[in-house]
Design a protein around this motif. Structure first.
Motif, PDB file in Angstrom:
ATOM      1  N   ASN A  15      57.495  23.085 122.593  1.00 20.28           N
ATOM      2  CA  ASN A  15      57.526  24.173 123.560  1.00 20.28           C
ATOM      3  C   ASN A  15      56.978  23.694 124.907  1.00 20.28           C
ATOM      4  OD1 ASN A  15      54.683  24.293 123.431  1.00 20.28           O
ATOM      5  ND2 ASN A  15      54.688  25.998 121.999  1.00 20.28           N
ATOM      6  N   ASN A  17      54.324  24.179 126.270  1.00 20.97           N
ATOM      7  CA  ASN A  17      52.896  23.867 126.191  1.00 20.97           C
ATOM      8  C   ASN A  17      52.630  22.545 125.470  1.00 20.97           C
ATOM      9  OD1 ASN A  17      52.145  26.304 127.463  1.00 20.97           O
ATOM     10  ND2 ASN A  17      52.395  27.393 125.530  1.00 20.97           N
ATOM     11  N   VAL A  62      67.445  26.587 122.021  1.00 17.95           N
ATOM     12  CA  VAL A  62      66.825  25.268 122.181  1.00 17.95           C
ATOM     13  C   VAL A  62      67.738  24.380 123.015  1.00 17.95           C
ATOM     14  CG1 VAL A  62      65.482  25.337 120.035  1.00 17.95           C
ATOM     15  CG2 VAL A  62      67.817  24.449 119.998  1.00 17.95           C
ATOM     16  N   PHE A 103      62.194  24.083 122.938  1.00 16.98           N
ATOM     17  CA  PHE A 103      62.327  25.507 122.649  1.00 16.98           C
ATOM     18  C   PHE A 103      62.243  26.271 123.955  1.00 16.98           C
ATOM     19  CE2 PHE A 103      60.193  29.503 120.901  1.00 16.98           C
ATOM     20  CZ  PHE A 103      61.390  30.077 120.529  1.00 16.98           C
ATOM     21  N   GLU A 104      63.268  27.053 124.250  1.00 18.37           N
ATOM     22  CA  GLU A 104      63.332  27.791 125.514  1.00 18.37           C
ATOM     23  C   GLU A 104      63.221  29.296 125.312  1.00 18.37           C
ATOM     24  OE1 GLU A 104      65.884  24.866 128.322  1.00 18.37           O
ATOM     25  OE2 GLU A 104      67.100  26.061 126.948  1.00 18.37           O
ATOM     26  N   ASP A 106      61.240  32.652 122.789  1.00 14.19           N
ATOM     27  CA  ASP A 106      60.005  33.347 122.479  1.00 14.19           C
ATOM     28  C   ASP A 106      59.781  33.268 120.971  1.00 14.19           C
ATOM     29  OD1 ASP A 106      58.881  36.287 121.612  1.00 14.19           O
ATOM     30  OD2 ASP A 106      58.012  35.590 123.501  1.00 14.19           O
ATOM     31  N   ASP A 107      58.526  33.215 120.552  1.00 11.12           N
ATOM     32  CA  ASP A 107      58.213  33.087 119.126  1.00 11.12           C
ATOM     33  C   ASP A 107      58.851  34.179 118.267  1.00 11.12           C
ATOM     34  OD1 ASP A 107      56.746  30.857 119.692  1.00 11.12           O
ATOM     35  OD2 ASP A 107      54.850  31.624 118.930  1.00 11.12           O
ATOM     36  N   TRP A 124      52.381  26.289 115.978  1.00 11.22           N
ATOM     37  CA  TRP A 124      52.565  25.276 117.008  1.00 11.22           C
ATOM     38  C   TRP A 124      51.309  24.407 117.030  1.00 11.22           C
ATOM     39  CZ3 TRP A 124      57.244  24.859 119.165  1.00 11.22           C
ATOM     40  CH2 TRP A 124      58.089  25.975 119.130  1.00 11.22           C
TER      41      TRP A 124
END
Length: 157
Positions: A15, A17, A62, A103-104, A106-107, A124
């Motif tokens: 992601n 982050n 993704v 990953f573009e 939202d969870d 994650w």
């Protein structure tokens, strides 16, 4: 009889982050891993990785970054081979072909309650933690993913 290694797509999703997705297996207590699955006849590594990711996590939002064309091999320990033979599998390990995706989304898009659920939880983590969490016999293959993909995940490539 010659030993047979199944062609397998290993999927690393990261992601923004710089964390990677690991999933907790539904069938083995305290077992975490990257999504993965067999490469079907006629599929490219990228196609198999995208299909397996969708089948196991429902993720489609993704962006493909890179796929490795050289496999990272691992061999199952004897107890795993015996268990798999009882279920009709004849391979002694897997040739893991790794793919990396950003990953573009939202969870909330991650759905593990798929048609054939393999996982019961996700989180994650850092790439090092993902390596530390995987079972010992997969560590050689996971080391390849860490080495090859960490520069992309950290934004250095």
């Amino acid at each position: 009889m010659a030993e047979w290694y199944r062609r397998n797509a290993g999927i690393v999703v990261f992601n923004p982050n710089h964390k990677v997705l690991v999933c907790q297996r539904a069938d083995i207590k305290d077992s975490w891993q990257f999504p993965q699955g067999g490469i079907e006849q006629g599929e490219t590594v990228k196609q198999a990785a995208a299909r397996e990711l969708r089948e196991e996590t429902s993720l489609t939002n993704v962006k493909h970054i890179i796929s490795l064309e050289t496999p990272a091999r691992y061999t199952f320990p004897p107890q795993v081979i015996a268990s798999m033979q009882k279920r009709g599998f004849t391979n002694v390990g897997q040739d893991m072909f790794w793919s990396l995706f950003l990953f573009e989304g939202d969870d909330s898009e991650i759905n593990l309650q798929t048609q054939e659920p393999e996982f019961k939880n996700f989180k994650w983590v850092s790439m090092q933690e993902a390596y530390d969490l995987c079972v010992d016999f997969k560590k050689p293959a996971y080391r390849v993913a860490v080495t090859e993909f960490l520069p992309y995940i950290e934004g250095k490539k």
